[in-house]
Scaffold this active site. Structure first.
Site, PDB file in Angstrom:
ATOM      1  N   ARG A   1     -11.978 -44.428  47.882  1.00  0.00           N
ATOM      2  CA  ARG A   1     -13.020 -43.528  47.383  1.00  0.00           C
ATOM      3  C   ARG A   1     -13.349 -43.861  45.925  1.00  0.00           C
ATOM      4  O   ARG A   1     -12.655 -44.639  45.288  1.00  0.00           O
ATOM      5  CB  ARG A   1     -12.549 -42.063  47.463  1.00  0.00           C
ATOM      6  CG  ARG A   1     -12.491 -41.505  48.853  1.00  0.00           C
ATOM      7  CD  ARG A   1     -11.808 -40.141  48.900  1.00  0.00           C
ATOM      8  NE  ARG A   1     -10.374 -40.248  48.710  1.00  0.00           N
ATOM      9  CZ  ARG A   1      -9.538 -39.202  48.671  1.00  0.00           C
ATOM     10  NH1 ARG A   1     -10.011 -37.985  48.774  1.00  0.00           N
ATOM     11  NH2 ARG A   1      -8.242 -39.387  48.517  1.00  0.00           N
TER      12      ARG A   1
ATOM     13  N   LYS B   1      -8.141 -39.584  42.727  1.00  0.00           N
ATOM     14  CA  LYS B   1      -6.705 -39.292  42.830  1.00  0.00           C
ATOM     15  C   LYS B   1      -6.087 -39.037  41.469  1.00  0.00           C
ATOM     16  O   LYS B   1      -6.624 -39.419  40.429  1.00  0.00           O
ATOM     17  CB  LYS B   1      -5.957 -40.443  43.516  1.00  0.00           C
ATOM     18  CG  LYS B   1      -6.228 -40.555  44.991  1.00  0.00           C
ATOM     19  CD  LYS B   1      -6.110 -39.239  45.751  1.00  0.00           C
ATOM     20  CE  LYS B   1      -4.681 -38.753  45.906  1.00  0.00           C
ATOM     21  NZ  LYS B   1      -4.623 -37.509  46.751  1.00  0.00           N
TER      22      LYS B   1
ATOM     23  N   TYR C   1      -8.368 -34.869  41.177  1.00  0.00           N
ATOM     24  CA  TYR C   1      -7.213 -34.204  41.798  1.00  0.00           C
ATOM     25  C   TYR C   1      -5.986 -34.511  40.960  1.00  0.00           C
ATOM     26  O   TYR C   1      -5.814 -35.644  40.485  1.00  0.00           O
ATOM     27  CB  TYR C   1      -6.974 -34.729  43.225  1.00  0.00           C
ATOM     28  CG  TYR C   1      -7.987 -34.232  44.224  1.00  0.00           C
ATOM     29  CD1 TYR C   1      -8.098 -32.876  44.508  1.00  0.00           C
ATOM     30  CD2 TYR C   1      -8.827 -35.111  44.901  1.00  0.00           C
ATOM     31  CE1 TYR C   1      -9.046 -32.402  45.411  1.00  0.00           C
ATOM     32  CE2 TYR C   1      -9.769 -34.657  45.816  1.00  0.00           C
ATOM     33  CZ  TYR C   1      -9.871 -33.295  46.060  1.00  0.00           C
ATOM     34  OH  TYR C   1     -10.807 -32.829  46.956  1.00  0.00           O
TER      35      TYR C   1
ATOM     36  N   HIS D   1      -2.571 -32.349  41.619  1.00  0.00           N
ATOM     37  CA  HIS D   1      -1.383 -31.966  42.422  1.00  0.00           C
ATOM     38  C   HIS D   1      -0.111 -32.051  41.574  1.00  0.00           C
ATOM     39  O   HIS D   1       0.844 -32.766  41.901  1.00  0.00           O
ATOM     40  CB  HIS D   1      -1.244 -32.883  43.657  1.00  0.00           C
ATOM     41  CG  HIS D   1      -2.454 -32.899  44.531  1.00  0.00           C
ATOM     42  ND1 HIS D   1      -2.876 -31.804  45.247  1.00  0.00           N
ATOM     43  CD2 HIS D   1      -3.354 -33.880  44.793  1.00  0.00           C
ATOM     44  CE1 HIS D   1      -3.977 -32.110  45.920  1.00  0.00           C
ATOM     45  NE2 HIS D   1      -4.296 -33.360  45.654  1.00  0.00           N
TER      46      HIS D   1
ATOM     47  N   GLU E   1      -8.268 -29.343  42.681  1.00  0.00           N
ATOM     48  CA  GLU E   1      -7.701 -28.480  43.729  1.00  0.00           C
ATOM     49  C   GLU E   1      -7.432 -27.045  43.282  1.00  0.00           C
ATOM     50  O   GLU E   1      -7.094 -26.212  44.120  1.00  0.00           O
ATOM     51  CB  GLU E   1      -6.418 -29.102  44.310  1.00  0.00           C
ATOM     52  CG  GLU E   1      -5.182 -29.071  43.414  1.00  0.00           C
ATOM     53  CD  GLU E   1      -5.110 -30.253  42.450  1.00  0.00           C
ATOM     54  OE1 GLU E   1      -6.091 -31.008  42.327  1.00  0.00           O
ATOM     55  OE2 GLU E   1      -4.051 -30.398  41.793  1.00  0.00           O
TER      56      GLU E   1
ATOM     57  N   ASP F   1       0.570 -33.524  49.688  1.00  0.00           N
ATOM     58  CA  ASP F   1       0.133 -33.693  48.288  1.00  0.00           C
ATOM     59  C   ASP F   1       0.637 -32.549  47.418  1.00  0.00           C
ATOM     60  O   ASP F   1       0.685 -32.674  46.203  1.00  0.00           O
ATOM     61  CB  ASP F   1      -1.392 -33.865  48.178  1.00  0.00           C
ATOM     62  CG  ASP F   1      -2.156 -32.732  48.811  1.00  0.00           C
ATOM     63  OD1 ASP F   1      -1.532 -31.876  49.475  1.00  0.00           O
ATOM     64  OD2 ASP F   1      -3.382 -32.689  48.649  1.00  0.00           O
TER      65      ASP F   1
HETATM   66  N1  NAI Z   1      -2.808 -35.240  52.453  1.00  0.00           N
HETATM   67  C1  NAI Z   1      -4.080 -35.243  52.103  1.00  0.00           C
HETATM   68  O1  NAI Z   1      -4.713 -36.286  52.013  1.00  0.00           O
HETATM   69  C2  NAI Z   1      -4.788 -33.963  51.849  1.00  0.00           C
HETATM   70  C3  NAI Z   1      -4.066 -32.823  51.704  1.00  0.00           C
HETATM   71  N2  NAI Z   1      -4.669 -31.606  51.570  1.00  0.00           N
HETATM   72  C4  NAI Z   1      -3.755 -30.460  51.442  1.00  0.00           C
HETATM   73  O2  NAI Z   1      -3.724 -29.677  52.623  1.00  0.00           O
HETATM   74  C5  NAI Z   1      -3.183 -28.399  52.293  1.00  0.00           C
HETATM   75  C6  NAI Z   1      -4.018 -27.285  52.946  1.00  0.00           C
HETATM   76  O3  NAI Z   1      -5.269 -27.189  52.289  1.00  0.00           O
HETATM   77  P1  NAI Z   1      -6.414 -26.157  52.723  1.00  0.00           P
HETATM   78  O4  NAI Z   1      -6.482 -26.064  54.190  1.00  0.00           O
HETATM   79  O5  NAI Z   1      -7.628 -26.533  51.967  1.00  0.00           O
HETATM   80  O6  NAI Z   1      -5.840 -24.785  52.149  1.00  0.00           O
HETATM   81  P2  NAI Z   1      -6.350 -23.313  52.510  1.00  0.00           P
HETATM   82  O7  NAI Z   1      -6.023 -22.479  51.331  1.00  0.00           O
HETATM   83  O8  NAI Z   1      -7.740 -23.344  53.018  1.00  0.00           O
HETATM   84  O9  NAI Z   1      -5.406 -22.895  53.737  1.00  0.00           O
HETATM   85  C7  NAI Z   1      -4.036 -22.716  53.610  1.00  0.00           C
HETATM   86  C8  NAI Z   1      -3.598 -21.691  54.651  1.00  0.00           C
HETATM   87  O10 NAI Z   1      -2.161 -21.650  54.641  1.00  0.00           O
HETATM   88  C9  NAI Z   1      -1.796 -20.327  54.926  1.00  0.00           C
HETATM   89  N3  NAI Z   1      -0.388 -20.129  54.581  1.00  0.00           N
HETATM   90  C10 NAI Z   1       0.185 -20.012  53.356  1.00  0.00           C
HETATM   91  N4  NAI Z   1       1.512 -19.845  53.471  1.00  0.00           N
HETATM   92  C11 NAI Z   1       1.783 -19.864  54.805  1.00  0.00           C
HETATM   93  C12 NAI Z   1       2.979 -19.755  55.578  1.00  0.00           C
HETATM   94  N5  NAI Z   1       4.152 -19.563  55.001  1.00  0.00           N
HETATM   95  N6  NAI Z   1       2.889 -19.828  56.939  1.00  0.00           N
HETATM   96  C13 NAI Z   1       1.689 -20.015  57.534  1.00  0.00           C
HETATM   97  N7  NAI Z   1       0.533 -20.124  56.849  1.00  0.00           N
HETATM   98  C14 NAI Z   1       0.579 -20.055  55.512  1.00  0.00           C
HETATM   99  C15 NAI Z   1      -2.779 -19.500  54.124  1.00  0.00           C
HETATM  100  O11 NAI Z   1      -2.840 -18.152  54.582  1.00  0.00           O
HETATM  101  C16 NAI Z   1      -4.079 -20.262  54.367  1.00  0.00           C
HETATM  102  O12 NAI Z   1      -4.808 -19.766  55.489  1.00  0.00           O
HETATM  103  C17 NAI Z   1      -3.154 -28.366  50.749  1.00  0.00           C
HETATM  104  O13 NAI Z   1      -1.864 -28.658  50.290  1.00  0.00           O
HETATM  105  C18 NAI Z   1      -4.110 -29.461  50.378  1.00  0.00           C
HETATM  106  O14 NAI Z   1      -3.883 -29.960  49.080  1.00  0.00           O
HETATM  107  C19 NAI Z   1      -6.029 -31.479  51.540  1.00  0.00           C
HETATM  108  C20 NAI Z   1      -6.814 -32.606  51.648  1.00  0.00           C
HETATM  109  C21 NAI Z   1      -6.247 -33.949  51.760  1.00  0.00           C
HETATM  110  C1  PYR Z   2      -6.925 -33.559  48.263  1.00  0.00           C
HETATM  111  C2  PYR Z   2      -6.334 -34.882  48.151  1.00  0.00           C
HETATM  112  O1  PYR Z   2      -5.204 -35.024  47.750  1.00  0.00           O
HETATM  113  C3  PYR Z   2      -7.102 -36.038  48.515  1.00  0.00           C
HETATM  114  O2  PYR Z   2      -8.254 -35.900  48.917  1.00  0.00           O
HETATM  115  O3  PYR Z   2      -6.587 -37.166  48.400  1.00  0.00           O
HETATM  116 MG    MG Z   3      -0.403 -37.152  45.074  1.00  0.00          MG
END
Ligand code: NAI
Ligand code: PYR
Ligand code: MG
Length: 372
Positions: free
Chosen positions: A15, A75, A94, A96, A118, A270
């Site tokens: 990206r 990133k 971002y 994190h 974020e 992340d």
């Molecule tokens: N690995 C990657 O490339 C990427 C990672 N992410 C990550 O994904 C994760 C989720 O992001 P979003 O969906 O945007 O967040 P969001 O805030 O939209 O959703 C998170 C959900 O988790 C729920 N939650 C919190 N604690 C909980 C628990 N103990 N048990 C069950 N549910 C619980 C909340 O109620 C909420 O509905 C974040 O850490 C974000 O940074 C996002 C984009 C890319």
């Molecule tokens: C959210 C994040 O960590 C990514 O888009 O790479």
């Molecule tokens: Mg990272």
């Protein structure tokens, strides 16, 4: 303001912080844009496209950092990058930080002003600069899990959608936010049996309405979590407590109750990951196995589909980015959503969740933001 955008250097990160179309918008606001050569190569945007949009092209990241008042990235800065940041420079990307003490120290030592995509908020209680990448990662999580489930990849050999006469696979999504909804959409589209767990009852009600009976919802108690995880072919980790380190919801002990060759896909990696056995992986080596369970823990999943992701990210980051370029620190003082995005300023941690996770004192942004 002089706005700079270096080429991303994280593993398989294709990206770019600014698309040519975004450059045109900054230039239209009277700003100078400095791009590192080939910064947009991963989305098929060559230097000529950036020049046509009004950018100046320089040969190295060092020149971008030296010549810019504000750095726009995707990133979190890597060690070579945080060493180039300086006081009076804005960083917009971002971060994190909660699971990343080294980077946090690097940013503190640089003295820069760092805004984390974020943790920027909106009026509806959402995270508008995280959402587009959560949409991408949620959708990708099902592709990644389906691939890992294939026998030749070490998986159990289950086809998520099943076929007539053979039951579909079972996908369990923990966290029904943006990632969770988009994972569920893809899994439903494949014909999979889908259950979403969340701790928020209003959210579970909303999911029930959105999917109209096509997914099961369950309150995320320890009991429910265990039952669902043990029955799953793929578990998607999609929880978030904004800014904080993710809670460890699937323990090492629980792996022994899971099916051999099933998949744990930890999108929340992340923020440190929501499975005890998760450690960040890269697109070069996305998976590893613990106790017979495949772990997929890529921290920059959207980088794999860089064209879609870079445009979706720019759609969300442009408005606040231009505001920062127009007004500098005043933009952060005036706009509380942008202020929520401020994580580090002049060596102080200004985000409560980050400060708590890493044992720093939290400094309220209003008390230290000095505007010229
Ligand atoms: N690995 C990657 O490339 C990427 C990672 N992410 C990550 O994904 C994760 C989720 O992001 P979003 O969906 O945007 O967040 P969001 O805030 O939209 O959703 C998170 C959900 O988790 C729920 N939650 C919190 N604690 C909980 C628990 N103990 N048990 C069950 N549910 C619980 C909340 O109620 C909420 O509905 C974040 O850490 C974000 O940074 C996002 C984009 C890319
Ligand atoms: C959210 C994040 O960590 C990514 O888009 O790479
Ligand atoms: Mg990272």
């Amino acid at each position: 303001m002089r706005v700079g955008c270096p080429k991303e250097i994280k593993n398989h990160e294709y990206r770019v912080g600014l698309t040519p179309s975004s450059v045109r918008e900054y230039v239209a606001h009277g700003h100078d844009v400095i791009m590192e050569t080939n910064a947009g190569a991963g989305i098929g945007a060559g230097d000529d496209a950036y020049k046509a949009a009004g950018a100046k092209i320089v040969g190295t990241a060092k020149e971008v950092f030296e010549q810019s008042d504000m750095i726009v990235k995707v990133k979190e800065p890597q060690p070579a990058e945080w060493a180039m940041l300086r006081e009076d420079q804005l960083l917009y990307t971002y971060l994190h930080l909660a699971p990343d003490p080294e980077q946090t120290k690097g940013l503190i030592d640089s003295g820069c002003t760092a805004i984390a995509y974020e943790t920027v908020t909106d009026d509806r209680g959402g995270l508008p600069l995280l959402a587009p990448m959560s949409e991408v990662a949620g959708r990708l999580s099902i592709q990644a899990s389906a691939t890992a489930l294939q026998k030749a990849n070490g998986g159990s050999g289950v086809l998520l959608g099943g076929v007539p006469g053979v039951l579909p696979g079972k996908v369990v999504v923990i966290g029904g936010g943006v990632v969770g909804i988009h994972a569920a959409k893809m899994a439903v589209g494949l014909g999979t049996d889908v259950t979403i767990l969340d701790r928020s009852l209003p959210r579970l009600r909303q999911l029930d309405d959105i999917f109209n009976g096509r997914v099961k919802t369950r309150y995320s108690s320890i009991d429910a979590l265990e039952q669902e995880v043990f029955a799953a072919d793929a578990v998607i980790g999609a929880v978030l407590i904004p800014g904080a380190a993710a809670p460890k919801l699937v323990t090492r002990e629980m792996l022994s109750g899971m099916k051999t060759g099933s998949v744990l896909c930890d999108v929340a990696i992340d923020q440190g990951g929501c499975f005890e056995t998760s450690k960040a992986t890269t697109h070069s080596e996305p998976t590893y196995v613990v106790d017979g369970v495949i772990h997929y823990c890529v921290a920059n999943m959207p980088g794999a589909v860089s064209v879609t992701s870079a445009h979706a990210l720019n759609n969300a980051t442009l408005q606040y980015g231009v505001m920062l370029a127009d007004k500098g620190l005043n933009a952060i003082l005036e706009n509380h959503h942008l202020r929520n995005g401020l994580n580090v300023h002049k060596g102080k941690i200004t985000n409560a969740a980050v400060a708590e996770a890493l044992g720093y004192e939290m400094t309220a942004p209003e008390t230290i933001l000095k505007v010229a």
